[in-house]
Enzyme design. Structure first.
Site, mmCIF file in Angstrom:
data_model
loop_
_atom_site.group_PDB
_atom_site.id
_atom_site.type_symbol
_atom_site.label_atom_id
_atom_site.label_comp_id
_atom_site.label_asym_id
_atom_site.label_seq_id
_atom_site.Cartn_x
_atom_site.Cartn_y
_atom_site.Cartn_z
ATOM 1 N N CYS A 228 26.597 50.961 58.532
ATOM 2 C CA CYS A 228 27.347 50.916 56.820
ATOM 3 C C CYS A 228 28.101 49.740 57.134
ATOM 4 O O CYS A 228 27.345 48.534 57.417
ATOM 5 C CB CYS A 228 27.941 52.013 56.239
ATOM 6 S SG CYS A 228 28.751 51.790 54.972
ATOM 7 N N HIS B 295 23.495 56.022 55.105
ATOM 8 C CA HIS B 295 24.031 56.806 56.286
ATOM 9 C C HIS B 295 23.283 58.011 56.974
ATOM 10 O O HIS B 295 23.136 59.130 56.107
ATOM 11 C CB HIS B 295 25.317 58.124 55.491
ATOM 12 C CG HIS B 295 26.696 56.793 55.878
ATOM 13 N ND1 HIS B 295 27.339 56.544 56.294
ATOM 14 C CD2 HIS B 295 26.664 56.018 54.517
ATOM 15 C CE1 HIS B 295 28.608 55.736 56.165
ATOM 16 N NE2 HIS B 295 28.412 54.639 54.649
ATOM 17 N N GLU C 290 23.821 60.114 59.529
ATOM 18 C CA GLU C 290 24.074 61.361 59.797
ATOM 19 C C GLU C 290 24.557 62.722 58.296
ATOM 20 O O GLU C 290 25.402 63.246 58.678
ATOM 21 C CB GLU C 290 25.307 60.581 60.790
ATOM 22 C CG GLU C 290 26.578 60.417 59.623
ATOM 23 C CD GLU C 290 26.948 59.494 58.786
ATOM 24 O OE1 GLU C 290 27.605 58.732 57.755
ATOM 25 O OE2 GLU C 290 25.614 58.450 59.417
#
Length: 355
Positions: A246, A331, A333
């Protein structure tokens, strides 16, 4: 108590006050996630923004132990319907009490579909949440137009470095507003994680001899962080494997001569399709960003495009030529969002072991 959301174009929505009753001016953005509202509230990337949740019912499972940082970061919170009686075996309280404890003003009962359509058609704009029924548009609108997010990375980063023990590779994590699940994703793979404040000089990182460097997500306009960009270029010049997510992805691109630009209304939610250009495979990703890298401004001798957004063709990732560096705009994660691209952490592990 009645509350009002005032946009800088003069549009006014009325609803019910939730959380704090203080006045708030911020950038208004929308998130399309159906679940994970607590993770959204505790994502440091929302610092300097007020979040509209497009899903019509929020708070139905209450507040659970799923925070992505130690506190909530949005300036405000805007929902259609707020659940008054949450039901979940992990529930620890209501979202309205949580907002009040975090001193975040919110408004419920807003037609979030109409509000989102305005933001999509006119672009992200600033707005105000107030409980004052005697508000004066002539006085408020100039203040809204004058608002800017500013340097929020300095607010969300850690104040000093700290170590999370592990038996595997040592990863230096640059905290520009890192979500907890980035750390968990590394720890689950056995990594020792050393977290550093955003203003840490590159020499400190390099001299600590990490096996890899992670550049985290974070808030704000990436082009405004000139000192961090200069330090990121020094990290690029080292031979240490780097994985960036990001804001970290944007900073690495800027450090190598590319440009970034502000998206009309950003990508925020858990349902954004991205295409891996190496094999044509499409992944559903979690995203939260208002800026993007202009891939056409990147020297192809330095980096090539690795992922693109299927919806609008914007850049979603880069692979750096002759370097053990890859970066993504989305993302992997998740939290909230799908786990499709979690394999990128395994790719980072392989890169560090190869080093």
């Amino acid at each position: 108590m009645k509350a009002f959301l005032i946009l800088e174009d003069g549009t006014v929505f009325s609803g019910t006050s939730i959380g704090s009753t203080k006045d708030m001016i911020s950038e208004i953005v929308f998130n399309t996630s159906m679940t994970g509202y607590l993770e959204v509230l505790t994502d440091p990337s929302y610092a300097g923004q007020a979040v509209v949740m497009t899903y019509p019912l929020i708070g139905n499972y209450g507040i659970t132990p799923d925070m992505e940082s130690k506190k909530a970061w949005p300036d405000g919170y805007i929902v259609r319907e707020l659940s008054r009686m949450p039901s979940n075996f992990r529930c620890e309280g209501t979202i309205q009490d949580f907002l009040a404890s975090q001193d975040i003003p919110g408004i419920a009962g807003v037609d979030t579909r109409a509000l989102t359509k305005i933001l999509r058609e006119k672009g992200t704009m600033n707005g105000m949440i107030t409980t004052r029924e005697d508000y004066d548009l002539q006085e408020i609108i100039p203040k809204l137009k004058a608002y800017s997010v500013g340097d929020v990375v300095s607010e969300v980063t850690c104040s000093q470095s700290y170590v999370l023990e592990g038996q595997g590779p040592k990863v230096a994590l640059m905290d520009f507003g890192a979500k907890n699940n980035i750390i968990r994703s590394l720890q689950n793979r056995g990594c020792e994680v050393v977290v550093y404040p955003a203003d840490t000089p590159a020499e400190v990182i390099i001299n600590s001899n990490p096996d890899g460097i992670m550049l985290s997500n974070g808030p704000g306009d990436p082009a405004s962080f000139e000192t961090i960009i200069q330090e990121t270029k020094k990290l690029y010049d080292s031979d240490i494997p780097i994985f960036a997510i990001c804001l970290g992805h944007q900073l690495m691109a800027l450090a190598n001569g590319a440009k970034t630009y502000k998206l009309k209304y950003g990508h925020r939610g858990g349902n954004h399709p991205v295409k891996d250009l190496s094999n044509g495979r499409v992944y559903i990703s979690s995203q939260n960003h208002g800026y993007a890298v202009d891939a056409s401004t990147m020297d192809p001798a330095i980096a090539k495009e690795a992922f693109v957004n299927v919806n609008d063709g914007t850049n979603e990732g880069l692979i750096y030529e002759g370097k053990k560096i890859f970066t993504v705009q989305f993302h992997p994660e998740a939290c909230p969002g799908p786990q499709d691209s979690g394999y990128l952490f395994d790719r980072f592990m392989d890169m560090m072991k190869g080093a």
